[in-house]
Design a protein around this motif. Structure first.
Motif, PDB file in Angstrom:
ATOM      1  N   ASN A 184       0.788  -1.222   0.000  1.00  0.00           N
ATOM      2  CA  ASN A 184       0.000   0.000   0.000  1.00  0.00           C
ATOM      3  C   ASN A 184       0.821   1.274   0.000  1.00  0.00           C
ATOM      4  OD1 ASN A 184      -3.112  -0.632   0.449  1.00  0.00           O
ATOM      5  ND2 ASN A 184      -1.925  -2.159   1.584  1.00  0.00           N
ATOM      6  N   ASP A 185       2.116   1.170   0.314  1.00  0.00           N
ATOM      7  CA  ASP A 185       2.866   2.412   0.467  1.00  0.00           C
ATOM      8  C   ASP A 185       4.268   2.392  -0.144  1.00  0.00           C
ATOM      9  OD1 ASP A 185       1.970   4.894   1.816  1.00  0.00           O
ATOM     10  OD2 ASP A 185       3.940   4.786   2.761  1.00  0.00           O
ATOM     11  N   PHE A 186       4.736   1.254  -0.583  1.00  0.00           N
ATOM     12  CA  PHE A 186       6.119   1.193  -1.076  1.00  0.00           C
ATOM     13  C   PHE A 186       6.220   0.655  -2.493  1.00  0.00           C
ATOM     14  CE2 PHE A 186      10.280  -1.031  -1.400  1.00  0.00           C
ATOM     15  CZ  PHE A 186      11.106   0.088  -1.294  1.00  0.00           C
ATOM     16  N   LEU A 187       5.567  -0.447  -2.763  1.00  0.00           N
ATOM     17  CA  LEU A 187       5.737  -1.116  -4.054  1.00  0.00           C
ATOM     18  C   LEU A 187       4.761  -0.603  -5.106  1.00  0.00           C
ATOM     19  CD1 LEU A 187       6.148  -4.768  -2.735  1.00  0.00           C
ATOM     20  CD2 LEU A 187       7.952  -3.332  -3.722  1.00  0.00           C
ATOM     21  N   ASN A 188       5.244  -0.516  -6.334  1.00  0.00           N
ATOM     22  CA  ASN A 188       4.407  -0.160  -7.474  1.00  0.00           C
ATOM     23  C   ASN A 188       3.792  -1.442  -8.035  1.00  0.00           C
ATOM     24  OD1 ASN A 188       3.220   1.023  -9.742  1.00  0.00           O
ATOM     25  ND2 ASN A 188       5.116   0.919 -10.934  1.00  0.00           N
ATOM     26  N   ILE A 189       2.772  -1.927  -7.345  1.00  0.00           N
ATOM     27  CA  ILE A 189       2.041  -3.125  -7.746  1.00  0.00           C
ATOM     28  C   ILE A 189       0.560  -2.829  -7.599  1.00  0.00           C
ATOM     29  CG2 ILE A 189       1.591  -5.571  -7.293  1.00  0.00           C
ATOM     30  CD1 ILE A 189       4.367  -5.779  -6.040  1.00  0.00           C
ATOM     31  N   SER A 190      -0.195  -3.101  -8.648  1.00  0.00           N
ATOM     32  CA  SER A 190      -1.628  -2.866  -8.608  1.00  0.00           C
ATOM     33  C   SER A 190      -2.331  -3.856  -9.520  1.00  0.00           C
ATOM     34  CB  SER A 190      -1.961  -1.435  -9.049  1.00  0.00           C
ATOM     35  OG  SER A 190      -1.666  -1.262 -10.432  1.00  0.00           O
ATOM     36  N   LYS A 191      -3.631  -3.869  -9.450  1.00  0.00           N
ATOM     37  CA  LYS A 191      -4.428  -4.747 -10.307  1.00  0.00           C
ATOM     38  C   LYS A 191      -4.183  -4.453 -11.775  1.00  0.00           C
ATOM     39  CE  LYS A 191      -9.237  -6.165 -11.123  1.00  0.00           C
ATOM     40  NZ  LYS A 191     -10.641  -5.964 -10.685  1.00  0.00           N
ATOM     41  N   GLU A 192      -3.884  -3.190 -12.084  1.00  0.00           N
ATOM     42  CA  GLU A 192      -3.737  -2.769 -13.473  1.00  0.00           C
ATOM     43  C   GLU A 192      -2.371  -3.078 -14.062  1.00  0.00           C
ATOM     44  OE1 GLU A 192      -7.061  -1.242 -11.643  1.00  0.00           O
ATOM     45  OE2 GLU A 192      -5.002  -0.742 -11.011  1.00  0.00           O
ATOM     46  N   ASN A 193      -1.328  -3.310 -13.240  1.00  0.00           N
ATOM     47  CA  ASN A 193       0.028  -3.425 -13.804  1.00  0.00           C
ATOM     48  C   ASN A 193       0.704  -4.767 -13.543  1.00  0.00           C
ATOM     49  OD1 ASN A 193       0.867  -3.326 -11.134  1.00  0.00           O
ATOM     50  ND2 ASN A 193       2.234  -1.561 -11.411  1.00  0.00           N
ATOM     51  N   LEU A 194      -0.072  -5.816 -13.273  1.00  0.00           N
ATOM     52  CA  LEU A 194       0.519  -7.099 -12.882  1.00  0.00           C
ATOM     53  C   LEU A 194       1.420  -7.698 -13.955  1.00  0.00           C
ATOM     54  CD1 LEU A 194      -2.458  -8.817 -11.009  1.00  0.00           C
ATOM     55  CD2 LEU A 194      -0.519  -7.563 -10.048  1.00  0.00           C
ATOM     56  N   LYS A 195       1.231  -7.320 -15.203  1.00  0.00           N
ATOM     57  CA  LYS A 195       2.055  -7.838 -16.300  1.00  0.00           C
ATOM     58  C   LYS A 195       2.990  -6.777 -16.876  1.00  0.00           C
ATOM     59  CE  LYS A 195       0.111 -11.895 -16.115  1.00  0.00           C
ATOM     60  NZ  LYS A 195       0.873 -13.070 -15.588  1.00  0.00           N
ATOM     61  N   ASP A 196       2.983  -5.610 -16.300  1.00  0.00           N
ATOM     62  CA  ASP A 196       3.828  -4.516 -16.775  1.00  0.00           C
ATOM     63  C   ASP A 196       5.275  -4.784 -16.374  1.00  0.00           C
ATOM     64  OD1 ASP A 196       5.159  -2.120 -17.259  1.00  0.00           O
ATOM     65  OD2 ASP A 196       3.497  -0.877 -16.556  1.00  0.00           O
ATOM     66  N   PRO A 197       6.207  -4.809 -17.323  1.00  0.00           N
ATOM     67  CA  PRO A 197       7.610  -5.077 -16.976  1.00  0.00           C
ATOM     68  C   PRO A 197       8.224  -4.022 -16.065  1.00  0.00           C
ATOM     69  CG  PRO A 197       7.418  -4.385 -19.268  1.00  0.00           C
ATOM     70  CD  PRO A 197       6.026  -4.627 -18.779  1.00  0.00           C
ATOM     71  N   ASN A 198       7.576  -2.874 -15.943  1.00  0.00           N
ATOM     72  CA  ASN A 198       8.107  -1.814 -15.084  1.00  0.00           C
ATOM     73  C   ASN A 198       7.537  -1.861 -13.663  1.00  0.00           C
ATOM     74  OD1 ASN A 198       9.756  -0.534 -17.094  1.00  0.00           O
ATOM     75  ND2 ASN A 198       7.871   0.228 -18.018  1.00  0.00           N
ATOM     76  N   ARG A 199       6.721  -2.864 -13.364  1.00  0.00           N
ATOM     77  CA  ARG A 199       6.156  -2.981 -12.023  1.00  0.00           C
ATOM     78  C   ARG A 199       7.255  -3.381 -11.036  1.00  0.00           C
ATOM     79  NH1 ARG A 199       5.715  -7.810 -14.454  1.00  0.00           N
ATOM     80  NH2 ARG A 199       5.859  -9.753 -13.254  1.00  0.00           N
ATOM     81  N   ASP A 200       6.940  -3.271  -9.774  1.00  0.00           N
ATOM     82  CA  ASP A 200       7.817  -3.812  -8.739  1.00  0.00           C
ATOM     83  C   ASP A 200       7.437  -5.269  -8.488  1.00  0.00           C
ATOM     84  OD1 ASP A 200       9.079  -1.350  -8.492  1.00  0.00           O
ATOM     85  OD2 ASP A 200       7.799  -0.695  -6.838  1.00  0.00           O
ATOM     86  N   TYR A 201       8.289  -5.970  -7.732  1.00  0.00           N
ATOM     87  CA  TYR A 201       8.087  -7.401  -7.490  1.00  0.00           C
ATOM     88  C   TYR A 201       8.152  -7.700  -5.997  1.00  0.00           C
ATOM     89  CZ  TYR A 201       9.217  -8.094 -12.473  1.00  0.00           C
ATOM     90  OH  TYR A 201       9.227  -8.048 -13.853  1.00  0.00           O
ATOM     91  N   LEU A 202       7.236  -8.557  -5.536  1.00  0.00           N
ATOM     92  CA  LEU A 202       7.344  -9.100  -4.184  1.00  0.00           C
ATOM     93  C   LEU A 202       7.379 -10.620  -4.272  1.00  0.00           C
ATOM     94  CD1 LEU A 202       5.979  -8.021  -0.839  1.00  0.00           C
ATOM     95  CD2 LEU A 202       5.587 -10.392  -1.514  1.00  0.00           C
ATOM     96  N   PHE A 203       8.406 -11.202  -3.662  1.00  0.00           N
ATOM     97  CA  PHE A 203       8.554 -12.655  -3.604  1.00  0.00           C
ATOM     98  C   PHE A 203       8.413 -13.086  -2.146  1.00  0.00           C
ATOM     99  CE2 PHE A 203      10.878 -11.377  -7.391  1.00  0.00           C
ATOM    100  CZ  PHE A 203      10.412 -12.281  -8.333  1.00  0.00           C
ATOM    101  N   LEU A 204       7.446 -13.972  -1.894  1.00  0.00           N
ATOM    102  CA  LEU A 204       7.217 -14.474  -0.545  1.00  0.00           C
ATOM    103  C   LEU A 204       7.962 -15.795  -0.391  1.00  0.00           C
ATOM    104  CD1 LEU A 204       5.825 -14.170   2.193  1.00  0.00           C
ATOM    105  CD2 LEU A 204       3.842 -15.366   1.222  1.00  0.00           C
ATOM    106  N   SER A 205       9.196 -15.698   0.103  1.00  0.00           N
ATOM    107  CA  SER A 205      10.000 -16.907   0.237  1.00  0.00           C
ATOM    108  C   SER A 205       9.469 -17.799   1.349  1.00  0.00           C
ATOM    109  CB  SER A 205      11.468 -16.547   0.497  1.00  0.00           C
ATOM    110  OG  SER A 205      12.295 -17.684   0.359  1.00  0.00           O
ATOM    111  N   LYS A 206       9.013 -17.206   2.454  1.00  0.00           N
ATOM    112  CA  LYS A 206       8.386 -18.011   3.513  1.00  0.00           C
ATOM    113  C   LYS A 206       6.929 -18.243   3.098  1.00  0.00           C
ATOM    114  CE  LYS A 206       7.544 -16.252   7.422  1.00  0.00           C
ATOM    115  NZ  LYS A 206       7.333 -15.614   8.743  1.00  0.00           N
ATOM    116  N   GLY A 207       6.782 -19.171   2.156  1.00  0.00           N
ATOM    117  CA  GLY A 207       5.510 -19.341   1.470  1.00  0.00           C
ATOM    118  C   GLY A 207       4.352 -19.743   2.353  1.00  0.00           C
ATOM    119  N   HIS A 208       4.629 -20.307   3.529  1.00  0.00           N
ATOM    120  CA  HIS A 208       3.536 -20.707   4.410  1.00  0.00           C
ATOM    121  C   HIS A 208       2.798 -19.503   4.990  1.00  0.00           C
ATOM    122  CE1 HIS A 208       7.268 -20.404   6.743  1.00  0.00           C
ATOM    123  NE2 HIS A 208       6.536 -20.080   7.788  1.00  0.00           N
TER     124      HIS A 208
END
Length: 285
Positions: free
Chosen positions: A46-70
């Motif tokens: 909500n305040d740091f990453l450039n990720i939204s419903k509209e840009n999920l496939k945009d190559p310029n979006r930011d990425y979040l990887f949840l390594s602790k997948g549980h």
């Protein structure tokens, strides 16, 4: 941070915790660890990453990887609050008719990579960060790790490689809730002094209260001031945060509650929220 923003983030975090508790029945989920990571995910999306419903496939979006997948219930809940995932689908948790289950699946919109095998995604995220560096783009890449996950040697290999390539577009966020499964980390394989270990590997390190949105804002808005190193944010958190009856308990790692227990936990959550929200707002004032 304004009072309005703090109130908004706090309200979103409450709703995400409601989603998590709702998924802790009919098969259960890793509720304790998901509650510890909730505020981290709410702030990041909500305040740091450039990720939204509209840009999920945009190559310029930011990425979040949840390594602790549980911890994926916290991610599911956050994606719902972002409008990326339909709230009704959470009712399909562990159903054979959907892909919403105990670990992230890329068939769910907003999830970048499968995870669950701990120690895997630090390397994946640094690969994405390196690609972005080579292409000269401005993407931010965040990888959330568990503290128990740090017993995997692959995590430390990733730190070495990330610093070798000066990947200052990459942030490793450590959900430091002090438990690995049903054992305290310091009773199993002690991690402290954790910040010093990351610094010895060449990383830029800050340590904060992972449930304090003011701390989170200060830590993440200052990252651009420090160039040339992997960023590591160690977020001290509480397993089961928001539910005092299960907080910091080794036996509340994975829970499968009855519907009656879920109702009681919802009441407890709202009672805890009401008791704490005014004090949090006073800090901003």
């Amino acid at each position: 941070m304004t009072e309005e923003k703090l109130e908004n983030l706090t309200s979103i975090a409450l709703r995400v915790r409601e989603h998590i508790i709702g998924m802790s029945t009919d098969g259960g989920c890793f509720v304790g660890a998901s509650l510890s990571a909730t505020d981290l995910m709410v702030y990041l999306y909500n305040d740091f990453l450039n990720i939204s419903k509209e840009n999920l496939k945009d190559p310029n979006r930011d990425y979040l990887f949840l390594s602790k997948g549980h911890d994926v219930p916290a991610l599911y809940g956050t994606l719902v609050e972002m409008g990326i995932l339909e709230a009704e689908r959470l009712q399909n948790h562990l159903s054979a008719n959907d892909n919403i289950y105990w670990h992230p699946n890329t068939k769910i919109p907003g999830i970048e990579f499968h995870s669950g095998s701990l120690g895997h995604l630090p390397a994946v995220s640094l690969g994405v960060a390196l690609d972005c560096k080579i292409r000269g783009t401005e993407n931010r890449i965040v990888c959330i790790l568990g503290d128990g996950e740090l017993n995997e040697g692959s995590c430390w290999e990733a730190v070495l490689v990330a610093n070798a390539y000066k990947l200052d577009n990459l942030v490793f966020v450590i959900d430091r809730n002090h438990f690995q499964a049903n054992v305290a980390t310091e009773d199993l394989i002690p991690l402290e002094p954790l910040a010093d270990k990351f610094k010895a590997f060449g990383a830029d390190v800050v340590r904060i209260d992972g449930h304090n949105f003011l701390d989170l804002e200060e830590a993440f808005t200052s990252l651009d001031e420090r160039k040339g190193k992997l960023h590591v944010v160690i977020a001290d958190t509480v397993r089961g945060k928001g539910l005092p009856s299960i907080e910091a308990r080794a036996d509340r790692w994975f829970c499968n509650f009855s519907e009656n227990e879920v109702s009681q936990l919802m009441e407890e959550l709202h009672g805890f929220h009401s008791a704490n929200i005014e004090s949090e707002v006073l800090v901003v004032r």
